[in-house]
Design a protein around this motif. Structure first.
Motif, mmCIF file in Angstrom:
data_model
loop_
_atom_site.group_PDB
_atom_site.id
_atom_site.type_symbol
_atom_site.label_atom_id
_atom_site.label_comp_id
_atom_site.label_asym_id
_atom_site.label_seq_id
_atom_site.Cartn_x
_atom_site.Cartn_y
_atom_site.Cartn_z
ATOM 1 N N SER A 192 0.564 7.323 13.701
ATOM 2 C CA SER A 192 -0.450 6.924 14.683
ATOM 3 C C SER A 192 -1.839 7.366 14.236
ATOM 4 O O SER A 192 -2.818 6.620 14.376
ATOM 5 C CB SER A 192 -0.124 7.521 16.053
ATOM 6 N N ALA A 193 -1.924 8.581 13.695
ATOM 7 C CA ALA A 193 -3.218 9.073 13.219
ATOM 8 C C ALA A 193 -3.719 8.226 12.061
ATOM 9 O O ALA A 193 -4.902 7.853 12.007
ATOM 10 C CB ALA A 193 -3.103 10.530 12.798
ATOM 11 N N LEU A 194 -2.824 7.878 11.133
ATOM 12 C CA LEU A 194 -3.232 7.056 9.992
ATOM 13 C C LEU A 194 -3.642 5.658 10.438
ATOM 14 O O LEU A 194 -4.601 5.081 9.911
ATOM 15 C CB LEU A 194 -2.096 6.986 8.974
ATOM 16 N N SER A 195 -2.928 5.117 11.411
ATOM 17 C CA SER A 195 -3.285 3.788 11.937
ATOM 18 C C SER A 195 -4.661 3.825 12.591
ATOM 19 O O SER A 195 -5.464 2.895 12.438
ATOM 20 C CB SER A 195 -2.233 3.310 12.945
ATOM 21 N N LEU A 196 -4.919 4.909 13.346
ATOM 22 C CA LEU A 196 -6.230 5.048 13.973
ATOM 23 C C LEU A 196 -7.326 5.086 12.921
ATOM 24 O O LEU A 196 -8.366 4.413 13.058
ATOM 25 C CB LEU A 196 -6.268 6.322 14.823
ATOM 26 N N TRP A 197 -7.097 5.845 11.855
ATOM 27 C CA TRP A 197 -8.123 5.960 10.816
ATOM 28 C C TRP A 197 -8.294 4.661 10.042
ATOM 29 O O TRP A 197 -9.372 4.387 9.527
ATOM 30 C CB TRP A 197 -7.779 7.104 9.873
ATOM 31 N N GLU A 198 -7.228 3.862 9.919
ATOM 32 C CA GLU A 198 -7.376 2.572 9.263
ATOM 33 C C GLU A 198 -8.288 1.654 10.069
ATOM 34 O O GLU A 198 -9.100 0.909 9.508
ATOM 35 C CB GLU A 198 -6.001 1.918 9.082
ATOM 36 N N GLU A 199 -8.156 1.721 11.398
ATOM 37 C CA GLU A 199 -8.987 0.893 12.268
ATOM 38 C C GLU A 199 -10.365 1.501 12.493
ATOM 39 O O GLU A 199 -11.365 0.781 12.592
ATOM 40 C CB GLU A 199 -8.298 0.695 13.619
ATOM 41 N N ARG A 200 -10.405 2.825 12.582
ATOM 42 C CA ARG A 200 -11.660 3.512 12.876
ATOM 43 C C ARG A 200 -11.814 4.718 11.949
ATOM 44 O O ARG A 200 -11.540 5.858 12.338
ATOM 45 C CB ARG A 200 -11.695 3.961 14.328
ATOM 46 N N PRO A 201 -12.246 4.485 10.716
ATOM 47 C CA PRO A 201 -12.400 5.616 9.776
ATOM 48 C C PRO A 201 -13.490 6.596 10.173
ATOM 49 O O PRO A 201 -13.636 7.644 9.535
ATOM 50 C CB PRO A 201 -12.746 4.914 8.453
ATOM 51 N N ASP A 202 -14.242 6.261 11.237
ATOM 52 C CA ASP A 202 -15.305 7.170 11.687
ATOM 53 C C ASP A 202 -14.877 8.004 12.884
ATOM 54 O O ASP A 202 -15.705 8.626 13.542
ATOM 55 C CB ASP A 202 -16.563 6.377 12.046
#
Length: 208
Positions: free
Chosen positions: A36-46
């Motif tokens: 989930s954390a990696l998916s979040l960062w893929e969508e929102r790297p900021d």
């Protein structure tokens, strides 16, 4: 301590403040739901996230100026550091699990910790400011993977970003050494103005 250098790694960023995919995977592994954390960062790297301490890493939080002195000692005279972040006027030094429990006891044993300050002992005691040690049961805000993405709004940014799946992390003895060296440096009188701390560059090729 060894001063060997690691071979160049294609996954390492040229900018020490940039998180690589391997570094992001390491950070995410600390959470309950890494995907989930990696998916979040893929969508929102900021996007900064809150991650638990104690299993993958501990975090030692120092006041900004003193934390910079510790970091400089670790890179100039010691083994280098693990990942390091800045957050709201403090320096977050990522450390080996167990450090949060052990470091305060070492500081007190060496009379640099809270015990020396509480008893009002003079001399070298009290020169190390209170260090906040985050371990099992604690959590910290981790900066966004993209360098400088939201530093102004979130107050968090990487100074030395994680760049491998298994980064070297200093233990309590290394951080004790760095804190004592930083405290001693703080009391030296210099005729030169302080350098621009924001311009410090750390050679990540020296990581263990």
């Amino acid at each position: 301590m060894s001063s060997t250098r690691n071979a160049p790694d294609a996954d390492r960023p040229t900018d020490a403040t940039g998180v690589t995919p391997a570094g992001a995977a390491w950070l995410a592994s600390a959470g309950t739901y890494p995907r989930s954390a990696l998916s979040l960062w893929e969508e929102r790297p900021d996007a900064p996230v809150v991650l638990p301490c104690g299993s993958v890493f501990d975090v030692v939080s120092a006041p900004s100026t003193f934390g910079r002195r510790m970091l400089d000692r670790m890179w100039d005279e010691g083994p280098g550091s693990g990942p390091v972040a800045g957050f709201r006027g403090r320096i977050l030094l990522f450390a080996a699990p167990g450090t949060a429990q052990r470091l305060p006891a070492l500081l007190d044993w060496e009379e640099w910790g809270a015990r020396g300050r509480d008893t009002g002992e003079a001399g070298r005691t009290g020169a190390v400011p209170p260090l906040l040690c985050h371990g099992t049961g604690d959590a910290v805000t981790v900066p966004a993977p993209a360098p400088g993405a939201r530093a102004d709004r979130s107050g968090s940014r990487w100074l030395v970003a994680p760049d491998t799946r298994h980064p070297w992390l200093p233990g309590p003895e290394v951080l004790l050494w760095a804190a004592v060296r930083a405290a001693r440096a703080a009391v030296r009188i210099s005729i030169f103005p302080p350098a621009d701390q924001g311009a410090s560059v750390y050679d990540v090729s020296r990581r263990r």
